[in-house]
Design a protein around this motif. Structure first.
Motif, PDB file in Angstrom:
ATOM      1  N   LEU A  56     -40.647 -38.031 -62.730  1.00  0.00           N
ATOM      2  CA  LEU A  56     -39.199 -37.981 -62.306  1.00  0.00           C
ATOM      3  C   LEU A  56     -38.498 -37.696 -62.913  1.00  0.00           C
ATOM      4  CD1 LEU A  56     -40.983 -39.197 -59.120  1.00  0.00           C
ATOM      5  CD2 LEU A  56     -41.333 -37.115 -59.993  1.00  0.00           C
ATOM      6  N   GLY A  57     -37.895 -38.378 -63.896  1.00  0.00           N
ATOM      7  CA  GLY A  57     -36.643 -38.701 -64.498  1.00  0.00           C
ATOM      8  C   GLY A  57     -36.273 -37.266 -65.314  1.00  0.00           C
ATOM      9  N   TRP A 101     -27.432 -44.785 -65.250  1.00  0.00           N
ATOM     10  CA  TRP A 101     -26.495 -44.095 -63.652  1.00  0.00           C
ATOM     11  C   TRP A 101     -27.863 -42.701 -63.407  1.00  0.00           C
ATOM     12  CZ3 TRP A 101     -23.179 -44.924 -60.088  1.00  0.00           C
ATOM     13  CH2 TRP A 101     -23.163 -43.915 -58.874  1.00  0.00           C
ATOM     14  N   ASP A 102     -27.928 -41.821 -65.193  1.00  0.00           N
ATOM     15  CA  ASP A 102     -28.278 -40.478 -64.565  1.00  0.00           C
ATOM     16  C   ASP A 102     -29.845 -40.524 -64.007  1.00  0.00           C
ATOM     17  OD1 ASP A 102     -26.206 -39.585 -64.873  1.00  0.00           O
ATOM     18  OD2 ASP A 102     -26.836 -38.867 -66.704  1.00  0.00           O
ATOM     19  N   ALA A 103     -30.133 -41.935 -64.858  1.00  0.00           N
ATOM     20  CA  ALA A 103     -31.820 -42.126 -64.243  1.00  0.00           C
ATOM     21  C   ALA A 103     -32.298 -42.770 -62.986  1.00  0.00           C
ATOM     22  CB  ALA A 103     -32.208 -43.140 -65.708  1.00  0.00           C
ATOM     23  N   MET A 104     -31.043 -43.333 -62.474  1.00  0.00           N
ATOM     24  CA  MET A 104     -31.344 -43.933 -61.176  1.00  0.00           C
ATOM     25  C   MET A 104     -30.930 -42.743 -60.623  1.00  0.00           C
ATOM     26  SD  MET A 104     -32.358 -47.295 -59.146  1.00  0.00           S
ATOM     27  CE  MET A 104     -32.193 -48.373 -60.647  1.00  0.00           C
ATOM     28  N   THR A 105     -30.234 -42.567 -60.767  1.00  0.00           N
ATOM     29  CA  THR A 105     -29.654 -41.045 -59.563  1.00  0.00           C
ATOM     30  C   THR A 105     -30.829 -39.666 -59.432  1.00  0.00           C
ATOM     31  OG1 THR A 105     -27.714 -40.089 -60.669  1.00  0.00           O
ATOM     32  CG2 THR A 105     -27.638 -41.660 -58.849  1.00  0.00           C
ATOM     33  N   GLY A 106     -31.609 -39.874 -60.703  1.00  0.00           N
ATOM     34  CA  GLY A 106     -32.544 -39.136 -61.056  1.00  0.00           C
ATOM     35  C   GLY A 106     -33.098 -39.161 -60.600  1.00  0.00           C
ATOM     36  N   ASN A 108     -34.271 -41.181 -57.942  1.00  0.00           N
ATOM     37  CA  ASN A 108     -34.631 -41.686 -56.617  1.00  0.00           C
ATOM     38  C   ASN A 108     -33.617 -40.910 -55.419  1.00  0.00           C
ATOM     39  OD1 ASN A 108     -35.096 -44.783 -57.365  1.00  0.00           O
ATOM     40  ND2 ASN A 108     -33.041 -45.740 -56.576  1.00  0.00           N
ATOM     41  N   LEU A 109     -32.488 -40.035 -56.207  1.00  0.00           N
ATOM     42  CA  LEU A 109     -32.168 -39.307 -55.369  1.00  0.00           C
ATOM     43  C   LEU A 109     -32.033 -37.942 -55.726  1.00  0.00           C
ATOM     44  CD1 LEU A 109     -30.035 -39.014 -52.307  1.00  0.00           C
ATOM     45  CD2 LEU A 109     -28.206 -39.067 -54.384  1.00  0.00           C
ATOM     46  N   ARG A 110     -32.350 -37.350 -56.131  1.00  0.00           N
ATOM     47  CA  ARG A 110     -32.608 -35.702 -57.049  1.00  0.00           C
ATOM     48  C   ARG A 110     -34.569 -35.869 -57.296  1.00  0.00           C
ATOM     49  NH1 ARG A 110     -34.155 -32.595 -61.322  1.00  0.00           N
ATOM     50  NH2 ARG A 110     -32.787 -30.623 -61.180  1.00  0.00           N
ATOM     51  N   ALA A 111     -34.749 -36.551 -57.563  1.00  0.00           N
ATOM     52  CA  ALA A 111     -37.008 -36.114 -56.709  1.00  0.00           C
ATOM     53  C   ALA A 111     -36.833 -36.755 -55.713  1.00  0.00           C
ATOM     54  CB  ALA A 111     -37.266 -37.431 -57.853  1.00  0.00           C
ATOM     55  N   GLY A 112     -35.657 -37.824 -55.353  1.00  0.00           N
ATOM     56  CA  GLY A 112     -36.815 -37.840 -53.593  1.00  0.00           C
ATOM     57  C   GLY A 112     -36.006 -36.440 -52.979  1.00  0.00           C
ATOM     58  N   PHE A 113     -34.970 -36.057 -52.888  1.00  0.00           N
ATOM     59  CA  PHE A 113     -35.032 -35.047 -52.045  1.00  0.00           C
ATOM     60  C   PHE A 113     -35.590 -33.366 -52.346  1.00  0.00           C
ATOM     61  CE2 PHE A 113     -32.505 -31.079 -52.428  1.00  0.00           C
ATOM     62  CZ  PHE A 113     -32.079 -30.879 -50.899  1.00  0.00           C
ATOM     63  N   PHE A 114     -35.945 -32.887 -53.446  1.00  0.00           N
ATOM     64  CA  PHE A 114     -36.273 -32.365 -54.080  1.00  0.00           C
ATOM     65  C   PHE A 114     -38.100 -32.219 -53.470  1.00  0.00           C
ATOM     66  CE2 PHE A 114     -32.878 -31.162 -56.237  1.00  0.00           C
ATOM     67  CZ  PHE A 114     -32.199 -29.429 -55.500  1.00  0.00           C
ATOM     68  N   LEU A 115     -38.312 -33.513 -53.838  1.00  0.00           N
ATOM     69  CA  LEU A 115     -39.738 -33.543 -53.466  1.00  0.00           C
ATOM     70  C   LEU A 115     -39.799 -33.955 -52.041  1.00  0.00           C
ATOM     71  CD1 LEU A 115     -41.196 -36.248 -56.086  1.00  0.00           C
ATOM     72  CD2 LEU A 115     -41.738 -34.052 -55.602  1.00  0.00           C
ATOM     73  N   GLY A 116     -39.187 -34.053 -51.350  1.00  0.00           N
ATOM     74  CA  GLY A 116     -39.224 -34.716 -49.845  1.00  0.00           C
ATOM     75  C   GLY A 116     -39.189 -32.578 -49.191  1.00  0.00           C
ATOM     76  N   ARG A 117     -37.583 -32.179 -50.081  1.00  0.00           N
ATOM     77  CA  ARG A 117     -37.839 -30.500 -48.664  1.00  0.00           C
ATOM     78  C   ARG A 117     -38.768 -29.786 -49.504  1.00  0.00           C
ATOM     79  NH1 ARG A 117     -33.136 -26.906 -52.032  1.00  0.00           N
ATOM     80  NH2 ARG A 117     -35.430 -26.223 -53.553  1.00  0.00           N
ATOM     81  N   GLU A 118     -39.353 -29.672 -50.409  1.00  0.00           N
ATOM     82  CA  GLU A 118     -40.368 -28.752 -51.053  1.00  0.00           C
ATOM     83  C   GLU A 118     -42.117 -29.331 -49.984  1.00  0.00           C
ATOM     84  OE1 GLU A 118     -39.661 -26.270 -52.291  1.00  0.00           O
ATOM     85  OE2 GLU A 118     -37.775 -26.428 -52.101  1.00  0.00           O
TER      86      GLU A 118
END
Length: 247
Positions: A56-57, A101-106, A108-118
């Motif tokens: 997910l990174g 920073w990018d690994a953590m936010t990628g 937790n936040l980026r993958a979490g949002f797009f997976l949750g949305r889709e």
């Protein structure tokens, strides 16, 4: 008639190599759900839980995971995002790198949002009254001396609320759990004994403490009117503001 809370549900759980994610996957399985777990390196299937490797990174990692999950499960009615990189105490506000920073936010936040949305879009389009659960942290509100971690968890909390408000009219419930001190997985504390002294209930938490609350919130027996909420699972630690109480 089955008395299991999640009989017939099809669940996707990220971050299942160990810790909280693995505990939740096992608890969902025990309550009758068909469970597909994922992590960057998938362990072999066991205890009736199947696994799928997904990084997910990577920018497209969430797309790969979702496609694989729908291929394996057919549909997803429960989604839990528990994946999070291991935290290092040296990654303080004055030392954390852009890469970290990018690994953590990628994840937790980026993958979490797009997976949750889709996943939410999939549930809506299929007419599934599904449930989505994001694993945030007590440190979404209190500093942890790890800015990338705290910021990503704070962001996940708002992602949860945005998705909850958007998807609730379709009968899809989105919530979050905020664990406190749960050793294992990404949480490592050299001063665990000192931390436990600050916890009113007198012990650190376990992945199963979180998993049982996940089952309750995801179930329609106990959680059917819980929407857009973050449930604290911390033994009362949040009451202490990290300072021991005085008699």
């Amino acid at each position: 008639m089955s008395t299991k809370l999640l009989e017939g549900e099809r669940a996707l759980v990220t971050g299942c190599a160990g810790g909280i994610g693995r505990g939740i996957a096992s608890a969902l399985k025990a309550e009758g759900a068909t469970v597909l777990g994922s992590d960057i390196a998938a362990p072999p299937a066991e205890d009736g839980i199947d696994f799928l490797a997904a990084d997910l990174g990577r920018p497209d990692g969430w797309k790969t995971l979702l496609a694989g999950a729908l291929d394996r499960l057919g549909t997803v009615s429960l989604f839990v995002h528990a994946a999070s990189p291991r935290r290092r105490e040296v990654d303080t506000p004055l030392s954390v790198s852009e890469e970290t920073w990018d690994a953590m936010t990628g994840i937790n936040l980026r993958a979490g949002f797009f997976l949750g949305r889709e996943v939410g879009r999939h549930m809506r389009d299929k007419g599934i009254k599904g449930r989505i659960l994001l694993i945030t942290s007590q440190h979404r509100e209190t500093p942890r001396n790890l800015p990338h971690y705290s910021a990503s968890k704070a962001g996940m909390t708002m992602v949860m609320k945005e998705l909850a408000r958007t998807l609730a009219p379709s009968g899809i419930r989105v919530n979050a759990l905020a664990p406190g001190a749960i050793p294992g997985g990404g949480f490592v504390a050299d001063n665990l004994a000192d931390l436990v002294k600050q916890i009113p209930i007198g012990r650190a938490g376990t992945p199963d403490d979180v998993a049982q609350m996940a089952v309750a919130v995801l179930s329609e027996r106990f959680g059917r009117y819980v929407v857009g909420t973050t449930v604290e699972i911390d033994g009362g630690l949040g009451l202490m503001s990290w300072i021991p109480a005085k008699a």
